[in-house]
Design a protein around this motif. Sequence first.
Motif, short mmCIF file in Angstrom:
data_model
loop_
_atom_site.label_atom_id
_atom_site.label_comp_id
_atom_site.label_asym_id
_atom_site.label_seq_id
_atom_site.Cartn_x
_atom_site.Cartn_y
_atom_site.Cartn_z
N ALA A 81 0.83 -1.21 0.00
CA ALA A 81 0.00 0.00 0.00
C ALA A 81 0.86 1.26 0.00
CB ALA A 81 -0.94 -0.01 1.20
N HIS A 82 1.94 1.24 0.77
CA HIS A 82 2.84 2.39 0.83
C HIS A 82 3.51 2.61 -0.52
CE1 HIS A 82 5.70 5.27 2.43
NE2 HIS A 82 6.66 4.57 1.86
N LEU A 83 4.01 1.55 -1.14
CA LEU A 83 4.68 1.68 -2.43
C LEU A 83 3.71 2.07 -3.53
CD1 LEU A 83 7.30 -1.22 -2.44
CD2 LEU A 83 7.67 1.21 -2.05
N THR A 84 2.47 1.64 -3.42
CA THR A 84 1.47 2.01 -4.41
C THR A 84 1.22 3.51 -4.39
OG1 THR A 84 0.43 -0.15 -4.19
CG2 THR A 84 -0.89 1.58 -5.20
N GLU A 85 1.15 4.08 -3.19
CA GLU A 85 1.00 5.53 -3.07
C GLU A 85 2.22 6.25 -3.65
OE1 GLU A 85 -1.68 7.31 -2.19
OE2 GLU A 85 -2.63 5.34 -2.18
N HIS A 86 3.40 5.70 -3.42
CA HIS A 86 4.63 6.29 -3.96
C HIS A 86 4.60 6.25 -5.49
CE1 HIS A 86 8.90 7.22 -4.41
NE2 HIS A 86 8.96 6.21 -5.25
N MET A 87 4.12 5.13 -6.04
CA MET A 87 4.09 4.99 -7.50
C MET A 87 3.06 5.92 -8.15
SD MET A 87 6.45 3.05 -8.50
CE MET A 87 5.95 2.96 -10.19
N LYS A 88 2.01 6.28 -7.43
CA LYS A 88 1.04 7.23 -7.98
C LYS A 88 1.67 8.60 -8.20
CE LYS A 88 -3.07 5.05 -6.08
NZ LYS A 88 -4.14 5.14 -5.07
N GLN A 89 2.62 8.96 -7.34
CA GLN A 89 3.27 10.26 -7.46
C GLN A 89 4.50 10.20 -8.36
OE1 GLN A 89 4.16 11.29 -3.44
NE2 GLN A 89 2.02 11.64 -2.89
N HIS A 94 11.14 3.19 -11.90
CA HIS A 94 11.09 1.79 -12.32
C HIS A 94 11.65 0.85 -11.26
CE1 HIS A 94 9.72 3.09 -16.18
NE2 HIS A 94 10.76 3.89 -16.31
N THR A 95 12.58 1.30 -10.46
CA THR A 95 13.14 0.46 -9.40
C THR A 95 12.08 0.13 -8.35
OG1 THR A 95 15.27 1.57 -9.74
CG2 THR A 95 15.01 0.27 -7.75
N THR A 96 11.33 1.13 -7.96
CA THR A 96 10.26 0.90 -7.00
C THR A 96 9.17 0.04 -7.61
OG1 THR A 96 10.73 3.01 -5.96
CG2 THR A 96 8.59 2.04 -5.49
N GLU A 97 8.89 0.24 -8.89
CA GLU A 97 7.88 -0.57 -9.56
C GLU A 97 8.28 -2.04 -9.56
OE1 GLU A 97 5.50 -0.73 -13.83
OE2 GLU A 97 7.25 0.56 -13.60
N ARG A 98 9.54 -2.30 -9.82
CA ARG A 98 10.04 -3.68 -9.81
C ARG A 98 9.94 -4.28 -8.40
NH1 ARG A 98 15.15 -6.34 -9.11
NH2 ARG A 98 15.27 -8.16 -10.46
N SER A 99 10.30 -3.50 -7.40
CA SER A 99 10.19 -3.96 -6.01
C SER A 99 8.74 -4.24 -5.64
CB SER A 99 10.76 -2.92 -5.05
OG SER A 99 12.12 -2.68 -5.33
N LEU A 100 7.85 -3.40 -6.11
CA LEU A 100 6.43 -3.58 -5.83
C LEU A 100 5.91 -4.88 -6.45
CD1 LEU A 100 3.75 -2.46 -4.72
CD2 LEU A 100 3.52 -1.17 -6.84
N VAL A 101 6.29 -5.15 -7.69
CA VAL A 101 5.85 -6.37 -8.36
C VAL A 101 6.41 -7.60 -7.66
CG1 VAL A 101 6.06 -7.67 -10.51
CG2 VAL A 101 5.48 -5.26 -10.58
N LYS A 102 7.66 -7.54 -7.22
CA LYS A 102 8.25 -8.66 -6.50
C LYS A 102 7.55 -8.89 -5.16
CE LYS A 102 12.62 -9.55 -6.63
NZ LYS A 102 14.08 -9.51 -6.51
N MET A 103 7.20 -7.81 -4.50
CA MET A 103 6.53 -7.92 -3.20
C MET A 103 5.12 -8.52 -3.36
SD MET A 103 6.53 -4.94 -0.35
CE MET A 103 8.15 -4.43 -0.86
#
Length: 133
Positions: A81-89, A94-103
């Motif tokens: 949920a935290h990373l999803t909010e970060h990705m909206k902004q 792409h690094t966070t997006e990759r981490s989010l998909v792995k999580m």
Amino acid sequence: MQKNGCKGWLSQKKFVPLQPLCRSKDSLPKAVSNKLFQIFNSYTMYLDSEKKKEIFGKYGQSNSDTGSVESQVALFSYRIAHLTEHMKQNRKDHTTERSLVKMVGKRRALLNYLKRKDIERYRAIVKKLGLRK
């Protein structure tokens, strides 16, 4: 032309230290200092030990129950949920997006394991976290 053991053109150059951008805290405009304060505080630990204990206490058997599947899934859900909010902004991060998909994949694997082992616990954690509609 040798100075302090240096040879060549490096010994001829003078080192000039960089001057700081501002000499004191008061020289920054109030809006800039407030924005810097917000930036530094937003990148501090969003998930400290107190928050983890709260999550483990709510979804696990106790505050120190870090190994149960339910508590791990709940922790992954909070982080997702935290990373999803970060990705909206920050759409181009792409690094966070990759981490989010792995999580999300790790959470999915834990849920699949729980579904195989104990379907009642699986249904309870999915309902408690609100993962399915």
